[in-house]
Design an enzyme around this catalytic site. Structure first.
Site, PDB file in Angstrom:
ATOM      1  N   ASP A   9      33.294  44.097  38.154  1.00 49.79           N
ATOM      2  CA  ASP A   9      33.110  44.551  36.848  1.00 49.79           C
ATOM      3  C   ASP A   9      31.937  45.811  36.916  1.00 49.79           C
ATOM      4  O   ASP A   9      30.984  45.714  36.212  1.00 49.79           O
ATOM      5  CB  ASP A   9      32.925  43.532  35.797  1.00 49.79           C
ATOM      6  N   HIS A  11      32.844  48.868  36.014  1.00 49.65           N
ATOM      7  CA  HIS A  11      32.994  49.552  34.963  1.00 49.65           C
ATOM      8  C   HIS A  11      32.484  51.013  35.102  1.00 49.65           C
ATOM      9  O   HIS A  11      31.649  51.547  34.023  1.00 49.65           O
ATOM     10  CB  HIS A  11      32.508  49.034  33.652  1.00 49.65           C
ATOM     11  N   ASP A  49      38.002  46.000  38.160  1.00 48.25           N
ATOM     12  CA  ASP A  49      37.240  46.827  37.009  1.00 48.25           C
ATOM     13  C   ASP A  49      35.969  47.520  37.699  1.00 48.25           C
ATOM     14  O   ASP A  49      34.821  47.460  37.300  1.00 48.25           O
ATOM     15  CB  ASP A  49      36.910  45.953  35.763  1.00 48.25           C
ATOM     16  N   HIS A  85      40.815  46.903  33.355  1.00 48.01           N
ATOM     17  CA  HIS A  85      40.495  48.255  32.947  1.00 48.01           C
ATOM     18  C   HIS A  85      41.028  49.294  33.828  1.00 48.01           C
ATOM     19  O   HIS A  85      41.270  50.485  33.232  1.00 48.01           O
ATOM     20  CB  HIS A  85      38.903  48.373  32.562  1.00 48.01           C
ATOM     21  N   HIS A 160      40.807  38.358  39.075  1.00 44.05           N
ATOM     22  CA  HIS A 160      40.393  39.200  38.073  1.00 44.05           C
ATOM     23  C   HIS A 160      40.973  38.390  36.576  1.00 44.05           C
ATOM     24  O   HIS A 160      41.806  39.112  35.991  1.00 44.05           O
ATOM     25  CB  HIS A 160      40.779  40.708  38.130  1.00 44.05           C
ATOM     26  N   HIS A 195      31.878  38.875  32.422  1.00 41.53           N
ATOM     27  CA  HIS A 195      30.883  39.929  32.789  1.00 41.53           C
ATOM     28  C   HIS A 195      29.411  39.099  32.921  1.00 41.53           C
ATOM     29  O   HIS A 195      28.315  39.472  32.923  1.00 41.53           O
ATOM     30  CB  HIS A 195      30.642  41.000  31.791  1.00 41.53           C
TER      31      HIS A 195
HETATM   32 MN   LIG Z   1      35.395  43.882  33.209  1.00 45.52          MN
END
Ligand SMILES: [Mn+2]
Length: 418
Positions: A9, A11, A49, A85, A160, A195
């Site tokens: 994550d 991002h 992600d 994502h 995930h 997260h």
């Molecule tokens: Mn995420």
């Protein structure tokens, strides 16, 4: 001795409207890659992600690739899975491009491997398998059908998805994965999607979420948790924090104040606050007089941000005016709550009761798998426009014309889900 890093994550590209936050997020990732190189890990796992959307901006791509190539050039392979994502069903996502360019290895593509997991063998001798995430937790279905051979040599399983038994209660999510559906027989389960830093167990093996490397939403940043990743050596976990900036949390109450008094208090607070980094500004309470709309939050934020070495994240969702009507709702299901509110408020004279219901339904529709942010927003806008046009006599019009549909580009999409 095998030593690997487990991140998730990242991002990269999140906070597209907040350049400083976007930069901190990138810095956290670059720092993580530097630490991995210094610590000479055997390999790196990124559990989904890595990017905030399937096709991030080129400056983000450029820096991410640079950081990834630096570890690769030192002989440290990187293994990844799709996240919710950075996966795109309809077209290639950047993750696919980077895999083709051999920047990293996307561990498994379930669809292509027909109901079974394929395994990648790292030069260190460790086997790595995995299954990425999909929008709306579609991957849960794959887990249910998947034929998995228990790996003889153990190894690492990368996933995930939110695991039901580990999911924090405040994360609403319909399709969570029961721990029992994670394939058996692995030595380490490298998770992503939640997260927060969490450690569970499947049999004797750790099931680990390292949490986000920085975060991608207000809620992520507001939590006072450390952010970072794990370095795992012979299944011993070491948490490596990533500090890239200061966090300052400021809370101001509107209780017993008028909107202009509160505004004054906020400006004063801004003038005396001289910090860099992230300022999380929470403004709450019930105003004695006036409404939140009377307060110039834009200017207040500029005042806090000063010369540009601070960035403000404002949360004023719970600031209310005393005159604001409150509808008490005891129902729990979302659609019941909506129905109750609409019943209580009613609709203005001449507007059909169906209008707000239909409008809500349009606004709530999810982004489809493979739909770009721009296509999504245009679809929603055009449907809402059509509805408003159909009800033309009942909605505000400019002159005699309903506002025309517009082309919108959207930076951050994907909403608040992890
Ligand atoms: Mn995420």
């Amino acid at each position: 001795m095998v030593r690997f890093a487990h991140l998730a994550d990242c991002h990269l590209g999140a906070f597209s409207r907040k350049p400083l936050l976007r930069e901190y997020n990138m810095l956290a990732f670059e720092k993580a890659m530097e630490i991995c190189a210094e610590r000479k890990v055997d390999f790196i796992i990124i559990a989904g992600d890595l990017f905030h959307n399937p096709m991030p901006d080129m400056d983000i791509v450029n820096r991410a690739v640079k950081a990834l190539m630096e570890v690769k050039d030192r002989g440290i392979p990187v293994y990844s899975v799709y996240g919710s994502h950075d996966y795109n069903l309809a077209r290639a996502s950047l993750v696919d491009v980077l895999e083709s360019a051999e920047v990293f290895k996307n561990v498994v593509n379930y669809l292509e491997s027909e109901n079974s997991l394929t395994t990648v063998k790292d030069p260190s001798g460790i086997s790595i398998s995995g299954l990425g995430g999909r929008k709306n937790r579609l991957e849960v279905g794959y887990y249910q059908q998947m034929d998995i051979e228990v790996p003889v040599e153990g190894g690492i399983f990368v996933f995930h998805s939110p695991i039901a038994e580990m999911k924090p209660v405040d994360i609403p999510e319909r399709n969570v994965l029961p721990m029992s559906l994670l394939p058996e027989g692995f030595d380490y389960y490298a998770g992503g999607h939640i997260h927060r830093r969490l450690i569970g167990k499947k049999g004797d093996s750790p099931v680990v979420y390292p949490g986000a490397t920085f975060g991608s939403s207000y809620a992520d940043l507001e939590r006072e948790d450390e952010r970072g990743f794990y370095i795992v050596e012979d299944l011993e976990l070491e948490y490596v924090p990533l500090d890239v900036c200061e966090f300052t949390r400021i809370s101001v109450s509107g209780d017993g104040r008028t909107s202009s008094e509160l505004e004054e208090v906020l400006f004063k607070k801004a003038a005396e606050t001289r910090v860099g980094g992230v300022i999380l500004l929470r403004v709450h309470g019930t105003l004695l007089e006036g409404s939140p709309e009377n307060i110039d939050f834009k200017r207040i934020i500029r005042e806090f941000e000063g010369d540009g070495d601070a960035t403000v994240f404002l949360n004023n969702n719970s600031l209310e005016s005393v005159t604001q009507e409150k509808v008490r709702v005891d129902e729990e299901a979302e659609d019941e709550v909506e129905k109750k509110v609409l019943d209580e408020y009613g609709t203005p004279e001449g507007v059909s009761k169906r209008f707000p219901e239909d409008l809500l339904r349009i606004l709530k529709s999810d982004k489809m798998d493979g739909e770009t942010g721009t296509d999504y927003e245009n679809r929603i806008w055009n449907q809402a426009y059509q509805l408003m046009k159909d009800m033309k006599e009942h909605v505000p019009v400019e002159g005699d014309k309903v506002k025309q549909p517009r082309q919108i580009t959207l930076g951050d999409y994907g909403g608040g889900d992890a």
